[in-house]
Design an enzyme around this catalytic site. Structure first.
Site, short mmCIF file in Angstrom:
data_model
loop_
_atom_site.label_atom_id
_atom_site.label_comp_id
_atom_site.label_asym_id
_atom_site.label_seq_id
_atom_site.Cartn_x
_atom_site.Cartn_y
_atom_site.Cartn_z
CB ILE A 92 -0.96 0.00 1.21
CG1 ILE A 92 -0.17 -0.07 2.52
CG2 ILE A 92 -1.93 -1.15 1.10
CD1 ILE A 92 -1.06 -0.04 3.76
CB CYS A 93 0.69 4.22 -2.01
SG CYS A 93 1.47 5.84 -2.28
CG LEU A 94 -0.32 4.30 3.83
CD1 LEU A 94 -0.35 3.53 5.14
CD2 LEU A 94 -1.53 5.21 3.72
#
Length: 306
Positions: A92-94
Site C-alpha cells: 500500500i501507498c502511504l
C-alpha cells in the site's frame, strides 16, 4: 529468537532487536507485531480498527518488510485481511511506506508506523495505490468477519505467529457497535494530513513543516482578526482586516485634511519672500543709480566753472 544467526554489529539488526524487545515489554491494545523467527526483517502484525469508525472492533492482519538499510529507509506494508480500505496482498501507498521515502524519518519505528496505519484507515483513499473505497456498511461487515479467524497464508511457522497475534488481539478487541442507517450512508471525509495531525498531537509522528500551510492556518484561525485596525501588512487577498483608509479615526481625518493646506501655504510663503527680495534689489539699484547720476552732475559743473 536465534539472535546468534545475525551480525549484532549491523546497525539494522541492532535497531530491529531493540524494537522487538520494546514491543514485547510495552504491548499495546491497538496493535501487535513481531518478526519471523527465520527472518527478523519480515514482521507479522495485526491492528485494531479505530474507534468511532466503521472499522471499530475489526482485527486486521498484515505484513511488514524492513529494508536492509532500516531505519534509514522506510518499510513496506501489506494487508492480509479484507477490510474495504486497503487491497490485500498489495503493497500500500502511504507517506510512511517505501512509496514515499522522502517523508520517512529514521527516528520512526514499527510501532510508529502501526499507529499511523490505524489513523490512515478512516481517511479518504484519493486514488492512492492499493486503496479501496467501500461503503461503510460493507466495511462494517468485513470488520465483523475479521474476528472469526486469522488469514491463512505462508509457511507453518508464519501461520503460527499469525494465529498467536490474532488470539492476543481478539482478547483485547471491544465488541463491534451497531452502525445506524444514517452513519452507513456517510463516507469518510478525513484526509491523510488530518491523520498525521492527530498523530502529531499524540507525539507519535511529526508532521512535515510547511510555512505556507502555517500562514493559511494563521489567517483562517482568526489570528489576523485580533490585530488592531491600524495600517498593517496583510497578505494580498485577505479580506478579514479592512484597510485603515476605509475606517479612519477622527484624528487621522483631521491630519489628512490639514496636510494639503500645509503643502499649499508653503509655496505662497516662498513667492512672497522672492518678491520682497526682488523689490529690495530694485530699490538698491535705483538708489545707487540716483547717487551715480548726482555725482556725475556735480563733476560736470565743477569742470565748467573752472
Amino acid at each position: 529468537m536465534a539472535e546468534d544467526k545475525y551480525n549484532l554489529k549491523n546497525p539494522a539488526v541492532k535497531r530491529i532487536l531493540q524494537e522487538v524487545k520494546e514491543m514485547q515489554s510495552n504491548p499495546s491494545d491497538d496493535f501487535m507485531s513481531l518478526p519471523l523467527e527465520e527472518n527478523i526483517f519480515e514482521w507479522q502484525f495485526a491492528i485494531r480498527g479505530p474507534s468511532d469508525t466503521e472499522f471499530e472492533g475489526g482485527i486486521y492482519h498484515g505484513r511488514i518488510q524492513l529494508p536492509a538499510e532500516y531505519p534509514f529507509k522506510p518499510p513496506s506494508f501489506m494487508l492480509l485481511t479484507p477490510n474495504g480500505r486497503f487491497e490485500t496482498q498489495t503493497k500500500i501507498c502511504l507517506s510512511i511506506s517505501n512509496h514515499h521515502p522522502e517523508h520517512w524519518q529514521p527516528s520512526w519505528s514499527v510501532r510508529t508506523a502501526l499507529v499511523a496505519l490505524i489513523a490512515f484507515m478512516p481517511t479518504n483513499p484519493n486514488g492512492a495505490l492499493g486503496s479501496l473505497d467501500y461503503k461503510k456498511e460493507e466495511r462494517r461487515a468485513l470488520a465483523i468477519k475479521s474476528r472469526e479467524a486469522a488469514p491463512t497464508v505462508g509457511t507453518p511457522e508464519r501461520q503460527k505467529l499469525i494465529d498467536e497475534i490474532h488470539q492476543y488481539m481478539l482478547g483485547k478487541a471491544p465488541p463491534i457497535p451497531q452502525l445506524s442507517s444514517s452513519q452507513a450512508k456517510e463516507h469518510p471525509s478525513n484526509t491523510e494530513d488530518e491523520a498525521q495531525a492527530s498523530l502529531q498531537e499524540e507525539g507519535s509522528i511529526a508532521a512535515h513543516p510547511n510555512p505556507a500551510v502555517g500562514e493559511n492556518m494563521a489567517v483562517d484561525g482568526g489570528i489576523i482578526e485580533e490585530l488592531p485596525e491600524a495600517p498593517v501588512n496583510v497578505n494580498p487577498g485577505t479580506t478579514r482586516v479592512r484597510p485603515s483608509r476605509e475606517t479612519p479615526t477622527r484624528g487621522s481625518s483631521d491630519q489628512l485634511l490639514r496636510r494639503p493646506e500645509t503643502r499649499i501655504q508653503k509655496p505662497a510663503d516662498d513667492r512672497l519672500f522672492t518678491w520682497a527680495a526682488v523689490g529690495l534689489t530694485i530699490a538698491i539699484v535705483v538708489l545707487l543709480l540716483k547717487k551715480f547720476m548726482k555725482s556725475s552732475g556735480h563733476g560736470a559743473l565743477f569742470m565748467d566753472g573752472s
